[in-house]
Structures are given as C-alpha cells and as structure tokens.
Design a protein around this motif. Structure first.
Motif, short mmCIF file in Angstrom:
data_model
loop_
_atom_site.label_atom_id
_atom_site.label_comp_id
_atom_site.label_asym_id
_atom_site.label_seq_id
_atom_site.Cartn_x
_atom_site.Cartn_y
_atom_site.Cartn_z
N ILE A 57 47.77 35.33 61.19
CA ILE A 57 48.41 34.02 60.23
C ILE A 57 47.15 33.17 59.52
O ILE A 57 46.17 32.74 60.46
CB ILE A 57 49.29 33.27 61.23
CG1 ILE A 57 50.37 34.05 61.75
CG2 ILE A 57 50.00 31.97 60.30
CD1 ILE A 57 51.15 34.77 60.70
N GLY A 58 47.10 32.56 58.61
CA GLY A 58 46.12 31.75 58.23
C GLY A 58 46.91 30.32 57.78
O GLY A 58 47.90 30.19 57.37
N ALA A 59 45.76 29.56 57.71
CA ALA A 59 45.97 28.19 57.23
C ALA A 59 44.85 27.55 56.81
O ALA A 59 43.72 27.86 56.78
CB ALA A 59 46.47 27.30 58.60
N ARG A 60 45.33 26.42 56.18
CA ARG A 60 44.05 25.40 55.58
C ARG A 60 44.32 24.10 55.52
O ARG A 60 45.39 23.68 55.30
CB ARG A 60 44.08 26.07 53.81
CG ARG A 60 42.97 25.13 52.98
CD ARG A 60 42.88 25.41 51.67
NE ARG A 60 44.55 25.33 50.89
CZ ARG A 60 44.75 24.23 50.64
NH1 ARG A 60 44.15 22.84 50.99
NH2 ARG A 60 46.21 24.06 49.93
N ARG A 61 43.39 23.40 55.94
CA ARG A 61 43.35 21.90 55.76
C ARG A 61 42.25 21.37 55.11
O ARG A 61 41.28 21.72 55.52
CB ARG A 61 43.56 21.21 57.03
CG ARG A 61 43.63 19.61 57.20
CD ARG A 61 43.38 18.92 58.31
NE ARG A 61 44.31 18.93 59.21
CZ ARG A 61 44.31 18.34 60.52
NH1 ARG A 61 43.14 17.96 61.05
NH2 ARG A 61 45.40 18.56 61.20
N GLY A 62 42.50 20.73 54.07
CA GLY A 62 41.35 20.61 53.11
C GLY A 62 40.45 21.78 52.60
O GLY A 62 41.00 22.69 52.17
#
Length: 513
Positions: free
Chosen positions: A95-100
């Motif tokens: 699972i991937g995620a991005r913050r900024g």
C-alpha cells in the motif's frame, strides 16, 4: 581489534546510520508511532537502510517499509497519515501513501512460496520480520530498522557483508536463486552499483541458475531482464557487473554477444583481445560522459558494449598473417537491434544504440587526411542528435597502447570537432536541408507526390552536402538538369500532348449537378 572495541565501532556506525535516516526522513517516526499505537510492528527495510550505512541517502529517499499489519489495515492507517493513498499493489501486500513530497510504500511481511517453472511467487503473508528478511535477494538488502525505536535488525550479517564488500544471499544461494532467478541479475547489478563481489558460493549458484534467467526459459520476463541490465550499466562500475555475468555464464543467456567476444581471442596475437577492448571502451566512454552527455547515459554505455559484437562473425585470416573484420559495424548493428528488441528496450533506445554501432567506424573511414566540407556535413547529418554520443564513442574506441598513435588519433579528432564547430557556425549543420522542399520540387517539375519527389529531394540534399548553401536559383537549375536526365521526364513530355489532344476532341456533354 578486540571484541569490545569492535562492538563499540559497530555501535557508532549503527547509531550514525539511524540518525542520518531519521534526519533524511522525519516521516518514519510518525508512521512508526501510528502503526505501533494500532498494535502492529513496522520497520524500514532494504535500500534506505543500506544507503544510510553507505552515506548515500538522497534528500528525499525512497521509503520502503514492512509491517505485520495486513493490507486492509495498512490502508486504513495510511489514509489517516497521508494526503493521498493507493492500493494498486494490494494483491502483493503493498500500500502506498503520500504526504507533501514524502512517499512511502508499506508491504505486509511476506513468506512467499515459489513454483519452479513460474515467473511469479504465490503470495503468502508472513508473521515476523526475520522471516520477511530471509526471503530478500541479498544480505545487504535484508537489514531493517524497527520503528519508531530505530533498533537495527540484521539476522543475516548484512552490515558485516557491506563493510567487507561481499555479496551473499540471506537463504542458501541455490535456494534463493531457484526461488527467483532474477536475483542472479540483481547480484550482478549490485556488483556494478557498489563495487562489491559475490562470494564463491553465490557465484557457483549464479552459474547453476543461469539457464533459468534466459528469457526463452519463460521464468524471467524479458523486460525485467532488460531493466536489470540497464540498471547494471548505469551503475558506478558496470565493467565489474558485466565481468561477473560473463564469468558465471549468465551472459550466455542474457547477452550472448558479449560472451562470444571472449571466443575471438587470437592466441597468435595478430589482433587485440576484443572482449578486453570492449570493456576498456566502456570505461573510457564513461570517463567522457561529463564532457559529451552531461552524466550517465544508457545509450552510450550500451553502444560501447555492443560496438564490436559483429567481429566474431566477420573475422577473416588474410594472407600475410593479418586479420580483417570487414563490415563488422553493419553486422554488429543488426545483431544489436535484435538483442535489444529481445530484451524489450524502448524503440528509441534500440534505434539510437543501433545507429551508433553502425556509425562507430565512420571517422576512420575518412582516413587521417584533411576532411572536406562535404565529409564534415555528411558526418554531422548522419549522426543527427547522436553526434555528442558518437564523439564520445569514437574517442573511447581508441585503446591502442602506442602513445604516438593514440595522440595522433586524438589530435585528428580534435581537428574534426573544430571543423564541425566552425562549419556549424557558418551553415547550421544540425539543420542541413536542400534549398527546395517537396512542394517546390513538385511545382518546378510539374509532378505529383510519389517516389520521384523523394529521388529529386535526395539529389538536392547531395548537392547541399557537396557544395554547401548554393541558393534557390542554383538549386532549381541543378534540379532541372537532373530532371532532364531522368527517363520519367521524357515519358511525361510524351503524355502531355496526348492528354491535351484528348481533351480538345472530347465533346461537351450536358452539365451535371
């Protein structure tokens, strides 16, 4: 060094790496605390850990994490942490995620099972970090820092191997490569990337697994093989990686043209060792990249590796004890195109590398005398956008130990580049075109679109090459002289009166709407 001192040194190394990784990726602490608070284990693993020990972390390192949480649980947690999240890799537990600007990929512990004939593992989720690390490709990639404590987990001695510059597999090498033959290529790739060497057991297992790496075996996809080869060539020392492939027999299955160069060795010394020459050309081309390409260049490096692959097929022993390789650049270009297509390199890469192989002897074809303006124009036009790479490849191809000859070749090429620069300033060589385009050719000759227009254009382009800018009037006159010598011009003249006569005798009919 005494054991306590060794422990103290290692402790300092681990502490520095942990601090560097934490400073480069502050998000690790946040993500770690989030997962631990939810009752899960989580650790940063693989490349970021290895690079932290090597002091090679970038400003925004890739963050690969592994966790005891299952994909659905991971997705829920990352939704709370990030600005965006995605589950495109959920079938494989990722699972991937991005913050900024920060991107993380979190994968559930894996304990995969492999079928001997399959390209892909049967995905099985594991229950502990140590089991997950055992299934990784190399010990240097099987280290982890638990989060948020940054405790090092290194059950397979990856840090020791990293310091000793040795490549090993966490599981027994035969088992590891049998599970996933692509790891054979990754071992060679990390040889090139980190100037490390596989140990004896790893080399022996690479040789045993070599046939399964062959794309024809159907176990490893050709595009994955090509991708690993490309990464190898873009490493800091691709020569080391290629030598491992050749020495273990893996190259015979993924790049047989390179292996074949070793069979071209002439025990009587009548020509240079083509294999050793090729590796030297690669080294010298890399040394010229800052000057000609601005940095690591896959097209140039592939061309250096492939430039002489046509020699084994064209070698002839001539009378008087000499050896010839007539037209090896043409044969080599065809071989290069076939191999790179088979490895699924992009069309642009295949076309560019093939063209460089085809052109790599063009400089020598003009001899050591003064180049005419016409020869310079043709050289630049034939190379097109590949000219800087052709400069680098041609210079790199000089591996003679005769200092006087090497200096003479370098000086001659210096002169050629100066001529190109001077002529380019006067004539814009990068945009050499005839004075008349296709529309003007058709209007001047009274012909329709077709092969004739192409032949006429080729005539005008040759005129431009030979004489430089001549002006529209002179180009038109030359075109008309050329046209008068073509059989089609007479046929057109004969047809014109017949068409006119037919038109005059045709009775007028009623108008139709």
């Amino acid at each position: 060094m005494a054991a306590p001192q060794q422990d103290e040194v290692l402790g300092a190394v681990v502490a520095r790496a942990a601090a560097d990784l934490g400073a480069a990726a502050p998000a690790l602490a946040e993500v770690g605390e989030l997962f631990v608070a939810a009752g899960h284990e989580i650790a940063v693993v693989g490349g970021p850990v290895r690079d932290a020990f090597l002091s090679r972390l970038g400003s925004t390192p890739d963050l690969d994490l592994t966790t005891s949480a299952r994909p659905r649980q991971t997705h829920e947690l990352l939704r709370r942490w990030g600005d965006a999240s995605w589950d495109i890799g959920k079938d494989y537990g990722t699972i991937g995620a991005r913050r900024g600007d920060v991107v993380v990929e979190v994968t559930t512990y894996r304990a995969d099972r492999y079928e001997h004939s399959s390209r892909n593992p049967e995905v099985v989720f594991g229950d502990d970090l140590e089991g997950d690390l055992r299934r990784r490709d190399l010990t240097i990639n099987a280290m982890a820092f638990r989060l948020p404590s940054m405790e090092l987990v290194d059950p397979h001695g990856g840090l020791h191997d990293l310091m000793a510059q040795v490549l090993r597999t966490p599981a027994p090498a035969h088992e590891s490569f049998d599970d996933d033959p692509l790891r054979v290529l990754r071992a060679a790739r990390f040889t090139a990337a980190l100037s490390m060497a596989p140990d004896a057991a790893t080399r022996e297992a690479m040789s045993a697994a070599a046939p399964r790496v062959d794309p024809a075996a159907g176990v490893v996809a050709a595009e994955r093989t090509g991708a690993e080869l490309g990464k190898l060539l873009l490493g800091e020392s691709p020569r080391d990686g290629l030598e491992v492939l050749v020495e273990t027999g893996v190259a015979e299955h993924v790049l047989p043209e390179l292996s074949a160069l070793r069979a071209t060795v002439d025990e009587h010394g009548r020509h240079k060792d083509v294999y050793a020459h090729t590796l030297t050309v690669l080294d010298q081309a890399i040394a010229l990249e800052d000057r000609y390409t601005g940095g690591p260049d896959l097209v140039l490096r592939l061309a250096a590796v492939m430039h002489d692959v046509g020699k084994p097929a064209t070698r002839r022993f001539e009378r008087g004890g000499t050896v010839s390789f007539h037209h090896h650049e043409v044969v080599g270009a065809a071989m290069t195109a076939r191999r790179l297509k088979a490895l699924r390199f992009s069309k642009d890469v295949v076309a560019s590398v093939t063209r460089l192989v085809e052109l790599h002897l063009r400089f020598h074809g003009y001899g050591s005398g003064a180049w005419t303006d016409s020869a310079v124009r043709r050289y630049v036009t034939d190379a097109g956008d590949l000219l800087p790479r052709l400069h680098a490849l041609t210079r790199a191809d000089s591996t003679t130990r005769n200092r006087r000859r090497a200096a003479a070749l370098a000086t001659t090429y210096d002169h050629l580049e100066a001529r190109i620069e001077a002529l380019s300033a006067a004539e814009e060589l990068s945009r050499v075109r005839p004075e008349l385009d296709g529309a003007a050719i058709m209007a001047t000759l009274g012909i329709s679109p077709g092969p004739l227009v192409g032949r006429a254009y080729a005539h005008l382009l040759a005129l431009r090459m030979e004489e430089g800018p001549v002006g529209e009037e002179a180009a038109t006159a030359s075109l008309l002289r050329w046209w008068a010598e073509q059989p089609e011009s007479g046929q057109q003249a004969e047809q014109a009166p017949q068409a006119a006569s037919s038109h005059r005798s045709e009775p007028e009919g009623p108008a139709t709407g």
